[in-house]
Design a protein around this motif. Structure first.
Motif, PDB file in Angstrom:
ATOM      1  N   GLY A  74       0.826  -1.211   0.000  1.00  0.00           N
ATOM      2  CA  GLY A  74       0.000   0.000   0.000  1.00  0.00           C
ATOM      3  C   GLY A  74       0.854   1.253   0.000  1.00  0.00           C
ATOM      4  N   PRO A  75       0.204   2.395   0.113  1.00  0.00           N
ATOM      5  CA  PRO A  75       0.941   3.659   0.155  1.00  0.00           C
ATOM      6  C   PRO A  75       1.930   3.657   1.333  1.00  0.00           C
ATOM      7  CG  PRO A  75      -1.436   4.033   0.005  1.00  0.00           C
ATOM      8  CD  PRO A  75      -1.252   2.568   0.213  1.00  0.00           C
ATOM      9  N   LYS A  76       3.112   4.276   1.124  1.00  0.00           N
ATOM     10  CA  LYS A  76       4.191   4.197   2.132  1.00  0.00           C
ATOM     11  C   LYS A  76       3.767   4.622   3.531  1.00  0.00           C
ATOM     12  CE  LYS A  76       8.404   4.427  -0.513  1.00  0.00           C
ATOM     13  NZ  LYS A  76       9.306   5.291  -1.218  1.00  0.00           N
ATOM     14  N   GLU A  77       3.014   5.756   3.627  1.00  0.00           N
ATOM     15  CA  GLU A  77       2.635   6.243   4.974  1.00  0.00           C
ATOM     16  C   GLU A  77       1.712   5.256   5.658  1.00  0.00           C
ATOM     17  OE1 GLU A  77       2.445   7.629   1.599  1.00  0.00           O
ATOM     18  OE2 GLU A  77       0.358   7.933   2.238  1.00  0.00           O
ATOM     19  N   MET A  78       0.858   4.639   4.878  1.00  0.00           N
ATOM     20  CA  MET A  78      -0.086   3.683   5.451  1.00  0.00           C
ATOM     21  C   MET A  78       0.661   2.417   5.920  1.00  0.00           C
ATOM     22  SD  MET A  78      -1.837   0.795   4.354  1.00  0.00           S
ATOM     23  CE  MET A  78      -3.141  -0.040   5.198  1.00  0.00           C
ATOM     24  N   ILE A  79       1.620   1.998   5.112  1.00  0.00           N
ATOM     25  CA  ILE A  79       2.428   0.819   5.479  1.00  0.00           C
ATOM     26  C   ILE A  79       3.234   1.129   6.752  1.00  0.00           C
ATOM     27  CG2 ILE A  79       4.436  -0.582   4.727  1.00  0.00           C
ATOM     28  CD1 ILE A  79       1.753  -1.401   3.401  1.00  0.00           C
ATOM     29  N   ALA A  80       3.724   2.355   6.859  1.00  0.00           N
ATOM     30  CA  ALA A  80       4.484   2.731   8.069  1.00  0.00           C
ATOM     31  C   ALA A  80       3.578   2.615   9.305  1.00  0.00           C
ATOM     32  CB  ALA A  80       5.012   4.164   7.914  1.00  0.00           C
ATOM     33  N   GLU A  81       2.307   2.994   9.160  1.00  0.00           N
ATOM     34  CA  GLU A  81       1.392   2.875  10.303  1.00  0.00           C
ATOM     35  C   GLU A  81       1.098   1.408  10.634  1.00  0.00           C
ATOM     36  OE1 GLU A  81      -2.057   5.531   9.990  1.00  0.00           O
ATOM     37  OE2 GLU A  81      -0.789   6.855   8.797  1.00  0.00           O
ATOM     38  N   CYS A  82       1.017   0.593   9.599  1.00  0.00           N
ATOM     39  CA  CYS A  82       0.801  -0.849   9.843  1.00  0.00           C
ATOM     40  C   CYS A  82       1.990  -1.439  10.605  1.00  0.00           C
ATOM     41  CB  CYS A  82       0.632  -1.594   8.526  1.00  0.00           C
ATOM     42  SG  CYS A  82      -0.924  -1.256   7.709  1.00  0.00           S
ATOM     43  N   TRP A  83       3.185  -1.007  10.248  1.00  0.00           N
ATOM     44  CA  TRP A  83       4.386  -1.510  10.923  1.00  0.00           C
ATOM     45  C   TRP A  83       4.326  -1.154  12.415  1.00  0.00           C
ATOM     46  CZ3 TRP A  83      10.112   0.045   9.278  1.00  0.00           C
ATOM     47  CH2 TRP A  83      11.000  -0.812   9.917  1.00  0.00           C
ATOM     48  N   THR A  84       3.912   0.083  12.704  1.00  0.00           N
ATOM     49  CA  THR A  84       3.786   0.504  14.106  1.00  0.00           C
ATOM     50  C   THR A  84       2.833  -0.427  14.852  1.00  0.00           C
ATOM     51  OG1 THR A  84       4.154   2.777  13.439  1.00  0.00           O
ATOM     52  CG2 THR A  84       3.127   2.451  15.591  1.00  0.00           C
ATOM     53  N   GLN A  85       1.692  -0.715  14.247  1.00  0.00           N
ATOM     54  CA  GLN A  85       0.727  -1.608  14.888  1.00  0.00           C
ATOM     55  C   GLN A  85       1.324  -3.007  15.048  1.00  0.00           C
ATOM     56  OE1 GLN A  85      -2.093  -0.820  16.154  1.00  0.00           O
ATOM     57  NE2 GLN A  85      -2.740   1.076  15.153  1.00  0.00           N
ATOM     58  N   HIS A  86       1.995  -3.451  14.003  1.00  0.00           N
ATOM     59  CA  HIS A  86       2.517  -4.815  13.993  1.00  0.00           C
ATOM     60  C   HIS A  86       3.522  -5.048  15.124  1.00  0.00           C
ATOM     61  CE1 HIS A  86       4.471  -8.387  12.030  1.00  0.00           C
ATOM     62  NE2 HIS A  86       3.190  -8.625  11.825  1.00  0.00           N
ATOM     63  N   ASP A  87       4.338  -4.033  15.412  1.00  0.00           N
ATOM     64  CA  ASP A  87       5.316  -4.153  16.497  1.00  0.00           C
ATOM     65  C   ASP A  87       4.641  -4.446  17.842  1.00  0.00           C
ATOM     66  OD1 ASP A  87       7.475  -3.725  14.872  1.00  0.00           O
ATOM     67  OD2 ASP A  87       7.657  -1.587  15.312  1.00  0.00           O
ATOM     68  N   TYR A  88       3.419  -3.950  17.989  1.00  0.00           N
ATOM     69  CA  TYR A  88       2.691  -4.201  19.229  1.00  0.00           C
ATOM     70  C   TYR A  88       2.026  -5.578  19.270  1.00  0.00           C
ATOM     71  CZ  TYR A  88       2.753   0.678  20.904  1.00  0.00           C
ATOM     72  OH  TYR A  88       3.115   1.907  21.378  1.00  0.00           O
ATOM     73  N   VAL A  89       1.704  -6.089  18.093  1.00  0.00           N
ATOM     74  CA  VAL A  89       0.845  -7.281  18.064  1.00  0.00           C
ATOM     75  C   VAL A  89       1.650  -8.581  18.037  1.00  0.00           C
ATOM     76  CG1 VAL A  89      -1.060  -8.440  16.861  1.00  0.00           C
ATOM     77  CG2 VAL A  89      -1.015  -5.968  16.996  1.00  0.00           C
ATOM     78  N   THR A  90       2.418  -8.799  16.975  1.00  0.00           N
ATOM     79  CA  THR A  90       3.172 -10.067  16.915  1.00  0.00           C
ATOM     80  C   THR A  90       4.673  -9.834  16.693  1.00  0.00           C
ATOM     81  OG1 THR A  90       2.517 -10.211  14.598  1.00  0.00           O
ATOM     82  CG2 THR A  90       1.314 -11.597  16.137  1.00  0.00           C
ATOM     83  N   ILE A  91       5.113  -8.612  16.701  1.00  0.00           N
ATOM     84  CA  ILE A  91       6.501  -8.203  16.443  1.00  0.00           C
ATOM     85  C   ILE A  91       6.940  -8.571  15.028  1.00  0.00           C
ATOM     86  CG2 ILE A  91       8.907  -8.162  17.215  1.00  0.00           C
ATOM     87  CD1 ILE A  91       7.897  -8.815  20.030  1.00  0.00           C
TER      88      ILE A  91
END
Ligand SMILES: Cc1ncc(COP(=O)(O)O)c(C=O)c1O
Length: 374
Positions: free
Chosen positions: A232-249
């Motif tokens: 997806g768009p870079k900014e959106m992917i960056a937000e997904c990464w932030t969430q991902h670090d909290y969920v399953t690393i």
């Protein structure tokens, strides 16, 4: 955060390992590690790899491999996830806030029915219609996707109809999302599982607001490695990464490496899937014809499931419960995928398994086709 039970997944996880015939599955008979070794996965070398954490958004090597199949992308436009389900979850979690409007088609896999609601979003639906070749009811679509809609979700090829959207329908969906400023999530986990038609066109690249989720579970036939991705768009992917670090690393380290081999060999995986599904579609076709009009369907064009309408006065959950109890056979009721009066039946197994599973389903269908008292 309160979330409703995901009815279909809960039914499957409760019963799938207890029944004799699990016809509720939705992928193809999976690949083995040996088959992946034959495709180039170096198991011997991997035996000495320290089992530490992997790169949390997916290794650069995997993201670069993925970038080769989505035109105009780079490693920064991907988040690797634990399955497509986590990809969908992350996409919704990263964007939706209380009061947002989320729209999805029905019937559907229904994961992104529950998640947006748990985040406080208003969830609207628009129907796919059998009498229109499973394309959207456009009036409903336009009502559901309006000013203020934040996100729209489609699965293409669709679970459970097995239908693929036409180019015109794709264009219409994208244009509407663009005009109202909504993100479109296109879940393409079945792309590559075409049975009787050319490769499904990806929504990727049709607009700046398109997000594609996918993974190895269906067309590739490797659900057990639990690898999915979001592009997806870079900014959106960056937000997904932030969430991902909290969920399953991070994704599993071995799975990440297997995924690189699988993605490089995707045509081989897709060919295996097509061969299996082509043979099984023939079996299912004969089986449906044997009911003399009691069953109705539009043959799936892609995917490892068939959505079959039955003409009887019994709810789909009740009918599937009879199949489970009396035939030890698990089937997904239409009610759990957003369409009552239908059954979702697996098409991705080995021939003998398919034949016996269908036979058992048929016993209960025939029993309810006979009017009471005869
Ligand atoms: C349309 C769709 N998306 C996502 C998923 C979940 O896939 P995964 O096993 O990759 O998490 C499924 C599983 O059935 C599916 O059908």
């Amino acid at each position: 955060m309160k979330i409703e039970v995901f009815q279909m997944e809960r039914m499957q996880s409760t019963w799938e390992n207890l029944v004799e015939y699990d016809m509720s599955e939705s992928g193809v008979s999976p690949l083995t590690l040996r088959e992946l070794v034959a495709m180039g996965f170096d198991l011997e070398k991997f035996l000495d790899v320290p089992l530490g954490y992997s790169q949390s958004n997916g290794t650069l090597a995997l993201r670069e491999t993925l970038a080769k199949i989505y035109p105009g992308t780079t490693a920064e436009t991907f988040q690797v996830t634990n399955g497509t389900s986590e990809a969908n979850y992350m996409a919704a979690l990263s964007q939706l806030r209380e009061g947002d409007v989320f729209a999805l088609e029905t019937p559907n896999y229904m994961q992104l029915w529950g998640v947006p609601r748990s985040l406080g979003a208003e969830t609207r639906t628009f129907k796919l219609r059998l009498d229109r070749g499973w394309e959207p009811d456009w009036e409903e679509f336009e009502r559901a996707v309006g000013q203020g809609t934040r996100m729209v979700y489609v699965s293409n090829p669709n679970n459970p109809t097995g239908a693929v959207l036409s180019d015109a329908a794709m264009k219409r969906i994208v244009e509407r999302c663009d005009s109202v400023g909504a993100y479109l999530i296109s879940d393409e986990v079945y792309l590559g599982a075409e049975i009787s038609r050319p490769r499904t066109k990806s929504f990727w690249g049709m607009s700046e607001r398109v997000i594609v989720t996918s993974g190895l579970s269906k067309a590739y036939g490797i659900p057990g490695v639990r690898i999915g991705w979001i592009v997806g768009p870079k900014e959106m992917i960056a937000e997904c990464w932030t969430q991902h670090d909290y969920v399953t690393i991070c994704p599993n380290k071995m799975s990440d490496e297997i995924a690189r081999v699988a993605v490089k060999n995707r045509e081989r995986c897709y060919a295996r899937t097509r061969e299996l599904l082509t043979a099984n579609l023939e079996i299912a076709r004969e089986w449906v014809a044997g009911f003399d009009g009691f069953l109705e369907w539009r043959e799936p064009e892609a995917g490892a499931i068939a959505l079959v309408k039955y003409h009887a006065d019994v709810g789909s959950a009740e009918l599937c419960e009879r199949m489970r109890v009396r035939q030890s056979t698990l089937v997904v009721p239409g009610a759990y995928v957003g369409l009552e009066g239908y059954l979702r039946i697996w098409l991705g197994g080995r021939e003998e398994y398919m034949r016996e599973g269908l036979r058992r389903i048929g016993v209960e269908l025939r029993a309810c086709a006979v009017p009471a008292g005869r």
